[in-house]
Design a protein around this motif. Structure first.
Motif, short mmCIF file in Angstrom:
data_model
loop_
_atom_site.label_atom_id
_atom_site.label_comp_id
_atom_site.label_asym_id
_atom_site.label_seq_id
_atom_site.Cartn_x
_atom_site.Cartn_y
_atom_site.Cartn_z
N VAL A 191 0.83 -1.20 0.00
CA VAL A 191 0.00 0.00 0.00
C VAL A 191 0.87 1.25 0.00
O VAL A 191 0.57 2.24 -0.69
N ARG A 192 1.95 1.21 0.74
CA ARG A 192 2.83 2.39 0.82
C ARG A 192 3.55 2.64 -0.50
O ARG A 192 3.75 3.79 -0.89
N ALA A 193 3.91 1.56 -1.20
CA ALA A 193 4.74 1.71 -2.41
C ALA A 193 3.94 2.13 -3.63
O ALA A 193 4.51 2.70 -4.57
N ASP A 194 2.64 1.87 -3.66
CA ASP A 194 1.84 2.13 -4.85
C ASP A 194 0.83 3.24 -4.55
O ASP A 194 -0.07 3.08 -3.73
N SER A 195 0.98 4.38 -5.23
CA SER A 195 0.07 5.51 -5.00
C SER A 195 -1.36 5.20 -5.41
O SER A 195 -2.31 5.80 -4.89
N SER A 196 -1.55 4.25 -6.35
CA SER A 196 -2.91 3.88 -6.76
C SER A 196 -3.66 3.15 -5.64
O SER A 196 -4.89 3.01 -5.72
N LEU A 197 -2.93 2.66 -4.63
CA LEU A 197 -3.57 1.97 -3.50
C LEU A 197 -3.83 2.92 -2.33
O LEU A 197 -4.25 2.46 -1.27
N HIS A 198 -3.59 4.21 -2.53
CA HIS A 198 -3.85 5.18 -1.45
C HIS A 198 -5.32 5.59 -1.49
O HIS A 198 -5.66 6.77 -1.57
N GLU A 199 -6.18 4.59 -1.46
CA GLU A 199 -7.63 4.79 -1.43
C GLU A 199 -8.16 4.35 -0.08
O GLU A 199 -7.49 3.61 0.65
N PRO A 200 -9.38 4.78 0.28
CA PRO A 200 -9.90 4.46 1.61
C PRO A 200 -9.86 2.98 1.96
O PRO A 200 -9.44 2.62 3.07
N MET A 201 -10.28 2.11 1.03
CA MET A 201 -10.33 0.68 1.32
C MET A 201 -8.95 0.14 1.74
O MET A 201 -8.82 -0.61 2.71
N TYR A 202 -7.91 0.56 1.01
CA TYR A 202 -6.57 0.03 1.28
C TYR A 202 -5.92 0.71 2.49
O TYR A 202 -5.09 0.11 3.17
N LEU A 203 -6.31 1.95 2.76
CA LEU A 203 -5.82 2.60 3.97
C LEU A 203 -6.40 1.94 5.21
O LEU A 203 -5.69 1.75 6.21
N PHE A 204 -7.68 1.58 5.16
CA PHE A 204 -8.27 0.84 6.27
C PHE A 204 -7.63 -0.55 6.40
O PHE A 204 -7.44 -1.06 7.51
N LEU A 205 -7.32 -1.16 5.26
CA LEU A 205 -6.64 -2.46 5.28
C LEU A 205 -5.26 -2.34 5.94
O LEU A 205 -4.84 -3.24 6.69
N SER A 206 -4.58 -1.22 5.71
CA SER A 206 -3.29 -0.98 6.37
C SER A 206 -3.47 -0.88 7.89
O SER A 206 -2.65 -1.39 8.65
N MET A 207 -4.53 -0.19 8.32
CA MET A 207 -4.81 -0.11 9.76
C MET A 207 -5.05 -1.49 10.35
O MET A 207 -4.56 -1.81 11.44
N LEU A 208 -5.81 -2.32 9.62
CA LEU A 208 -6.05 -3.69 10.10
C LEU A 208 -4.75 -4.46 10.21
O LEU A 208 -4.53 -5.20 11.19
N ALA A 209 -3.86 -4.30 9.23
CA ALA A 209 -2.57 -4.99 9.26
C ALA A 209 -1.74 -4.55 10.46
O ALA A 209 -1.08 -5.37 11.12
N ILE A 210 -1.77 -3.24 10.78
CA ILE A 210 -1.00 -2.73 11.93
C ILE A 210 -1.51 -3.35 13.23
O ILE A 210 -0.72 -3.78 14.08
N THR A 211 -2.84 -3.42 13.39
CA THR A 211 -3.39 -4.00 14.63
C THR A 211 -3.04 -5.47 14.76
O THR A 211 -2.75 -5.96 15.85
#
Length: 350
Positions: free
Chosen positions: A51-71
């Motif tokens: 998600v961090r490497a691809d700017s096309s993934l800087h969308e709400p769905m993938y940002l929430f997915l990043s939060m889930l991964a952090i938890t």
């Protein structure tokens, strides 16, 4: 003397429990649990990197997915030291302070995970109900605010639990029933009245996990109503398919939690191994399976992970190319990688 004895015992170390009745097989179980930790931590870290490497993934769905991964990384890291310490070194002792700290982090990250799953259900509702305004409703500042709100709520709910427990005298044998510290275990050990702790613990569960689960069900009721209003069958299936990964994540999180709760109340006399397996499923299964589900079911994540893998292989071949003893077969690998990366750069530019 009684008071002094209580104080002394309250500072004595707690004893964690591995897998009851199977202590002789701990070395084999250590391979399984260590593999699960590697899959959970590496898998969720790769999703964060993608998600961090691809700017096309800087969308709400993938940002929430990043939060889930952090938890999920947080939950895994919180339990790793004591679980692997018992399986590898039979290190069962843990201090009161260490136990309370571990309890706080486990429950805080679990509460954050529940909150993120709720935010993801809202994200799916907005994407299906009003797709044209999806990115204008879920802007980056709003997503960041939601993430901070989830974090602050989880910390505020869980912070009082260790402080209230620390004030109590522990007069009995301080033996816990798991290889990590949980609030439900710790409140059974003090020899003082724990009514306030029990009420607070139940209130936290209802206000966080209970309310989150109800709101998730409500969100999917709204999603289902919206989907049924879509005219074409293909459109309905496409809309539901966007929720498949999230539904799997919700089931992986809440089904083991419900199972643990039922086991503690309705099956108190069940085998200790059954209780251990259910508790382990609650903490270990979601972090292990969620990255696999999202990397398989979500095509942008799947393709980005493949690109990251190809890029790492190409960089390895490129570093070998600079060495004097460069194998001939690696030259063709490096040449192929160069063409692949050039094509990828051109496609991204287009």
């Amino acid at each position: 003397m009684g008071v002094l004895a209580n104080v002394t015992l309250s500072t004595s170390p707690f004893l964690l429990t591995g897998i009851p009745g199977l202590e002789a097989q701990h070395c084999w179980f250590s391979i399984l649990f260590f593999s699960m930790y590697v899959v959970a931590i590496v898998g969720n870290t790769l999703i964060l990197a993608a998600v961090r490497a691809d700017s096309s993934l800087h969308e709400p769905m993938y940002l929430f997915l990043s939060m889930l991964a952090i938890t999920e990384v947080g939950v895994s890291v919180s339990t790793l030291p004591t679980v692997m310490g018992i399986l590898w070194f039979d290190a069962r002792e843990i201090s009161l302070g260490g136990c309370l700290a571990q309890m706080f982090f486990i429950h805080t990250f679990s509460c954050m995970e529940s909150g993120v799953l709720l935010a993801m259900s809202y994200d799916r509702y907005v994407a299906i109900y009003n797709p044209l305004r999806y990115t204008t409703i879920l802007t980056l500042p709003r997503i960041v605010s939601m993430g901070l709100g989830i974090t602050l709520k989880s910390v505020a709910f869980m912070a009082p639990l260790p402080f209230l427990l620390q004030r109590l005298p522990f007069c009995h044998a301080n033996v816990l029933s798991h290889s990590y510290c949980l609030h439900s275990d710790l409140i059974q050990l003090p020899c003082a009245d724990t009514t306030m702790n029990s009420i607070l613990g139940l209130s936290v569960v209802l206000a966080s996990f209970g309310l989150d689960s109800l709101l998730i069900v409500f969100s999917y009721a709204l999603i289902l109503r919206t989907v049924l209003g879509i005219a074409s069958k293909e459109g309905r299936l496409k809309a539901l398919n966007t929720c498949a990964s999230h539904i799997c994540a919700v089931l992986l999180y809440y089904v083991p939690m419900i199972g643990v709760s039922v086991m503690h109340r309705a099956a108190k006399h069940a085998s200790p191994i059954a209780h251990t397996l259910m508790s382990s499923a609650y903490l270990f299964v979601p972090p292990v399976l969620n990255p696999i589900i999202y990397s398989v079911k979500t095509k942008p994540i799947h393709w980005k992970l493949l690109k990251l893998r190809e890029r790492s292989m190409c960089e390895g071949a490129g570093s070998k190319f600079l060495s004097p003893s460069f194998p001939a077969q690696d030259f063709y690998t490096w040449k192929t990688c160069s063409k692949t990366l050039s094509a990828a750069v051109r496609s991204e530019g287009d």
